[in-house]
Scaffold this motif. Sequence first.
Motif, PDB file in Angstrom:
ATOM      1  N   ILE A   1      50.274  92.426   1.074  1.00  0.00           N
ATOM      2  CA  ILE A   1      50.964  92.985  -0.089  1.00  0.00           C
ATOM      3  C   ILE A   1      51.957  91.928  -0.567  1.00  0.00           C
ATOM      4  O   ILE A   1      52.822  91.493   0.202  1.00  0.00           O
ATOM      5  CB  ILE A   1      51.707  94.285   0.256  1.00  0.00           C
ATOM      6  N   VAL A   2      51.827  91.493  -1.817  1.00  0.00           N
ATOM      7  CA  VAL A   2      52.727  90.479  -2.364  1.00  0.00           C
ATOM      8  C   VAL A   2      53.564  91.100  -3.467  1.00  0.00           C
ATOM      9  O   VAL A   2      53.214  92.146  -4.026  1.00  0.00           O
ATOM     10  CB  VAL A   2      51.942  89.264  -2.911  1.00  0.00           C
ATOM     11  N   ALA A   3      54.666  90.458  -3.767  1.00  0.00           N
ATOM     12  CA  ALA A   3      55.524  90.917  -4.863  1.00  0.00           C
ATOM     13  C   ALA A   3      54.866  90.598  -6.193  1.00  0.00           C
ATOM     14  O   ALA A   3      54.176  89.577  -6.343  1.00  0.00           O
ATOM     15  CB  ALA A   3      56.889  90.252  -4.772  1.00  0.00           C
ATOM     16  N   GLU A   4      55.060  91.476  -7.162  1.00  0.00           N
ATOM     17  CA  GLU A   4      54.483  91.266  -8.495  1.00  0.00           C
ATOM     18  C   GLU A   4      54.893  89.917  -9.070  1.00  0.00           C
ATOM     19  O   GLU A   4      54.097  89.228  -9.707  1.00  0.00           O
ATOM     20  CB  GLU A   4      54.917  92.402  -9.429  1.00  0.00           C
ATOM     21  N   GLY A   5      56.125  89.521  -8.804  1.00  0.00           N
ATOM     22  CA  GLY A   5      56.620  88.258  -9.337  1.00  0.00           C
ATOM     23  C   GLY A   5      55.969  87.030  -8.739  1.00  0.00           C
ATOM     24  O   GLY A   5      56.114  85.930  -9.281  1.00  0.00           O
ATOM     25  N   ASP A   6      55.251  87.180  -7.609  1.00  0.00           N
ATOM     26  CA  ASP A   6      54.575  86.045  -6.990  1.00  0.00           C
ATOM     27  C   ASP A   6      53.224  85.751  -7.626  1.00  0.00           C
ATOM     28  O   ASP A   6      52.595  84.736  -7.294  1.00  0.00           O
ATOM     29  CB  ASP A   6      54.381  86.301  -5.495  1.00  0.00           C
ATOM     30  N   LEU A   7      52.753  86.633  -8.496  1.00  0.00           N
ATOM     31  CA  LEU A   7      51.445  86.456  -9.131  1.00  0.00           C
ATOM     32  C   LEU A   7      51.581  85.612 -10.394  1.00  0.00           C
ATOM     33  O   LEU A   7      52.583  85.700 -11.097  1.00  0.00           O
ATOM     34  CB  LEU A   7      50.843  87.817  -9.475  1.00  0.00           C
TER      35      LEU A   7
END
Length: 429
Positions: A243-249
């Motif tokens: 699970i990654v943070a939206e801002g990392d995409l």
Amino acid sequence: MHDLKWIREQPDTFDAAMARRGLAPQSPRLLELDRERRRLHQDLQEMQTRRNEASKEIGQQMKAGEQDAAGRAKQEVADLKRRMGEVEAREQQLQGELDDLLAGLPNALADDVPDGEDDGDNVLVRSWGTPHTPDPAKQHFELGEATGEMDFELAAKLSGSRFVVMKGEVARLHRALGQFMVDLQSNAHGYQEVNPPVLLRDDALYGTGQLPKFGDDLFRTTNGFWLSPTAEVPLTNLMADEIVAEGDLPIRYTALTLCFRAEAGAAGKDTRGMLRQHQFEKCEMVSIAHPDTSWDELERMVGCAEAVLQKLELPYRVVTLCSGDTGAAARKTYDLEVWLPGQGLYREISSCSNTGDYQARRMKARYRPAEGKGTRFVHTLNGSGIAVGRALIAVLENHQQPDGSVRIPEALRPYMGGRETILAGGTPA
């Protein structure tokens, strides 16, 4: 993997999507299994509730001296335990059948993918460069065998058909192409270089959709590993269960790796030369994208692949694959086809695909929105940036000279010690 909620809510839309893939309606069987599984799950919950109640009653009845009632309650608990085991086993069986059916279905195509049966129905998007045909126009294996630096007979002695041994300047040119590609994708285009394993577990191939349906196209070792058919598999699976943070995409990866294909369905096709090999190298690009931007990411990825061909001064065209030619995991695919004057044909050298959340659901790859609760599935994309062996073929054929030498494109010369040509006989200029 498809969203079962979507199938429940819009079965006709789902069946229409599968019809574009040439499949009969799939929702009736899926929903039948789903209804039965959900009914059993409800029964299981009700039995568990009653079992808990009966267990409490036993203590109360024993305390009150109601031995007969306690005995009946104990028997009811025992019966419930047995029935719950049977129901749970049946529920798991149905879940397995449902998962197997869903795992075997292709992705839903994007609305703008053209309908068609095969590559003859693919649609031209654009072209670059002017195809030319030298006189005489030799094929790559004629050029390579003339110098003694491309040897298929020696490879056959070692490994059988669909292998090649490269030597000298041809081997160096092949290595230069791979290094040039991964440098371009990482340095100029922002993909993070990764050096992943090429021996993979079942779960990795399942996550990207090669298993369970396409096992015949793969090689497997005696101790159960699969040889990677493309770096798409390990690169995309870096996100498995994450699970990654939206801002990392978006997250972008590239890798230059060996790839292995059984070519099970290619009997009699391209048996001469390097076009269709069991072992080859490829520079792969993978993007982990936000659902709102994945289509823009696909166009960007195609541009990154095109840049390789432009810098190698190779005429090519971009086509949108039709429904009958699009891979099972993809929602939409662009192919880049390079001009090969030795054949007088355009041949595929790169495919770039958006799989939407199809792979992400299989491998549980998610992101956490900046606002709101819960998690959502990412979109995954993959593309060749590009196939090294086919790029070698294209460079040899497009840059062949009348004297039998091959001109080295300027972009490759730093990787070739500044050499401008490979002369007939393999002697460097």
